[in-house]
Design a protein around this motif. Structure first.
Motif, PDB file in Angstrom:
ATOM      1  N   UNK A  26      13.385   8.200   4.351  1.00 14.90           N
ATOM      2  CA  UNK A  26      12.203   9.068   4.406  1.00 14.90           C
ATOM      3  C   UNK A  26      11.827   9.262   5.874  1.00 14.90           C
ATOM      4  N   UNK A  27      12.015  10.476   6.363  1.00 14.51           N
ATOM      5  CA  UNK A  27      11.700  10.765   7.757  1.00 14.51           C
ATOM      6  C   UNK A  27      10.273  11.292   7.860  1.00 14.51           C
ATOM      7  N   UNK A  45       9.581   2.636  10.768  1.00 13.01           N
ATOM      8  CA  UNK A  45      10.980   2.218  10.736  1.00 13.01           C
ATOM      9  C   UNK A  45      11.417   1.892   9.315  1.00 13.01           C
ATOM     10  N   UNK A  46      10.517   1.281   8.553  1.00 12.54           N
ATOM     11  CA  UNK A  46      10.819   0.973   7.154  1.00 12.54           C
ATOM     12  C   UNK A  46      11.060   2.250   6.364  1.00 12.54           C
ATOM     13  N   UNK A  72      12.782   3.351  -3.406  1.00  8.21           N
ATOM     14  CA  UNK A  72      11.872   3.027  -2.306  1.00  8.21           C
ATOM     15  C   UNK A  72      10.767   2.084  -2.766  1.00  8.21           C
ATOM     16  N   UNK A  73      10.186   2.357  -3.933  1.00  5.88           N
ATOM     17  CA  UNK A  73       9.108   1.505  -4.443  1.00  5.88           C
ATOM     18  C   UNK A  73       9.616   0.094  -4.709  1.00  5.88           C
ATOM     19  N   UNK A  74      10.801  -0.008  -5.306  1.00  5.69           N
ATOM     20  CA  UNK A  74      11.338  -1.336  -5.623  1.00  5.69           C
ATOM     21  C   UNK A  74      11.613  -2.152  -4.369  1.00  5.69           C
ATOM     22  N   UNK A  75      11.980  -1.474  -3.271  1.00  5.72           N
ATOM     23  CA  UNK A  75      12.251  -2.183  -2.025  1.00  5.72           C
ATOM     24  C   UNK A  75      10.981  -2.521  -1.260  1.00  5.72           C
ATOM     25  N   UNK A  76       9.936  -1.731  -1.460  1.00  5.95           N
ATOM     26  CA  UNK A  76       8.690  -1.941  -0.738  1.00  5.95           C
ATOM     27  C   UNK A  76       7.790  -2.985  -1.388  1.00  5.95           C
ATOM     28  N   UNK A  77       7.736  -2.995  -2.705  1.00  9.44           N
ATOM     29  CA  UNK A  77       6.773  -3.835  -3.406  1.00  9.44           C
ATOM     30  C   UNK A  77       6.993  -5.323  -3.138  1.00  9.44           C
ATOM     31  N   UNK A 115       0.831  -1.211   0.000  1.00  7.08           N
ATOM     32  CA  UNK A 115       0.000   0.000   0.000  1.00  7.08           C
ATOM     33  C   UNK A 115       0.864   1.259   0.000  1.00  7.08           C
ATOM     34  N   UNK A 116       1.935   1.220   0.783  1.00  6.29           N
ATOM     35  CA  UNK A 116       2.830   2.375   0.804  1.00  6.29           C
ATOM     36  C   UNK A 116       3.480   2.587  -0.560  1.00  6.29           C
ATOM     37  N   UNK A 117       3.876   1.497  -1.211  1.00  2.00           N
ATOM     38  CA  UNK A 117       4.448   1.598  -2.555  1.00  2.00           C
ATOM     39  C   UNK A 117       3.436   2.194  -3.529  1.00  2.00           C
TER      40      UNK A 117
END
Length: 339
Positions: free
Chosen positions: A128-129, A121-122, A152-157, A92-94
């Motif tokens: 991203x603070x 934390x992720x 970020x998207x590639x690491x989250x998905x 969802x964040x991605x």
């Protein structure tokens, strides 16, 4: 999930920590649930995304613009409610990072049980603070979407998971990375000579329907009923890849409130025994048993699996002509009932 989480999500706007979006701006609400407060000055249009049918219907009843699948881009703001599945939260964040314009606001909320602390934390690990505030037994966090979010998207998905080399499912679905032990036990007791029309109540990503079709090759048709839109989409794929010649139909329904319109010779089910990730609660399974009783032809059969401690025997004896326990192991029991 929700209840307090919805109020927590909108608290930064209610407390003037964040400026409310104005008319003409567009808001994407992921994991949306009913109960959002009416805030003065919050005039933007909201597209609510909710794949779970009961929550979708509750949003509809409130007049929300709600859809089961995400679409669109260049949103000014994304709202996100956390759930108990980390992979689903990260997906969802991605999606929020993908669909909100650069500089747009992203706000997420939830309790510790909803994984909101882990999500923050992720974000920090991704550079991203986020700012935050606690409220209503939860935490709201927010940040502006950076210009470059590709890493970020590639690491989250989180992509689809392959199970037993033949099924696929996604994080957030029931038993998304393995065959559930209860379903496996029920599959071992499915008939081998069935040749009528069957329904799979709470079909998930389709495992039990595939097993029935393979055990009873003369099955005429299977109708799959599932409240999770995403799981039902994967059930379509799994049925097509594993049982391409079988006639199968797919229904996105809340069986506790939306009974089937047809009668069946056999109903199989592994009913959920909790709602919204909370403690064991037999009411939903009991409601599905009642629905099954009305959806079976005279002489039709229900085959279901349940955790050993779930008290389904009384309602089975009330709703059906006869019922019995077929088998059990250390965790589950298979029950059958005749209409």
């Amino acid at each position: 999930m929700s209840r307090d989480a919805v109020k927590t999500l909108f608290h930064p706007f209610a407390a003037d920590m964040l400026a409310s979006p104005k008319a003409g701006e567009r808001v994407l609400f992921l994991g949306a649930e009913a109960g959002a407060p009416r805030l003065e000055g919050f005039e933007a249009s909201i597209t609510a995304v909710q794949n779970l049918r009961p929550l979708y219907r509750a949003l509809q009843a409130q007049g929300a613009d709600v859809v089961p699948e995400i679409s669109g881009e260049d949103y000014d703001l994304a709202l996100l409610i956390g759930g108990k599945h980390r992979g689903e939260n990260e997906n969802r964040l991605a999606e929020a990072l993908t669909r909100v314009k650069a500089g747009g606001l992203i706000v997420a909320a939830g309790s510790k049980e909803d994984g909101i602390v882990t999500l923050r934390k992720t974000l920090s690990k991704l550079g991203i603070e986020a700012e935050s505030t606690p409220k209503y037994h939860g935490v709201a966090i927010w940040f502006r979407r950076p210009d470059d979010v590709s890493v970020a998207i590639s690491k989250l998905q989180q992509g689809a998971v392959t199970i037993d080399g033949r099924f696929t499912a996604m994080p957030g679905m029931f038993s998304h990375d393995r065959v559930d032990g209860g379903s496996e036990l029920l599959a071992s007791r499915l008939p081998t000579d069935f040749d009528g029309n069957a329904a799979d109540f709470g079909a998930g990503w389709g495992y039990l329907s595939v097993m029935l079709a393979e055990k009873s090759a003369r099955t005429a048709r299977i109708d799959l009923f599932e409240a999770d839109w995403n799981a039902l989409e994967f059930a379509k794929t799994n049925m097509l890849e594993n049982c391409p010649r079988l006639t199968a139909r797919f229904f996105w329904q809340d069986l506790a409130a939306e009974p089937p319109k047809e009668k069946y010779d056999l109903i199989i089910m592994n009913p959920p025994f909790h709602a919204n990730g909370q403690a064991s609660e037999p009411a939903l399974g009991q409601a599905m048993i009642k629905t099954a009783a009305t959806a079976l032809r005279s002489g039709g059969k229900l085959l279901m699996v349940a955790n050993r401690g779930m008290p389904y025997e009384t309602i089975l004896s009330t709703e059906f002509r006869s019922s019995q326990e077929v088998c059990r192991n250390s965790r589950f029991k298979v029950l059958s009932a005749q209409k």
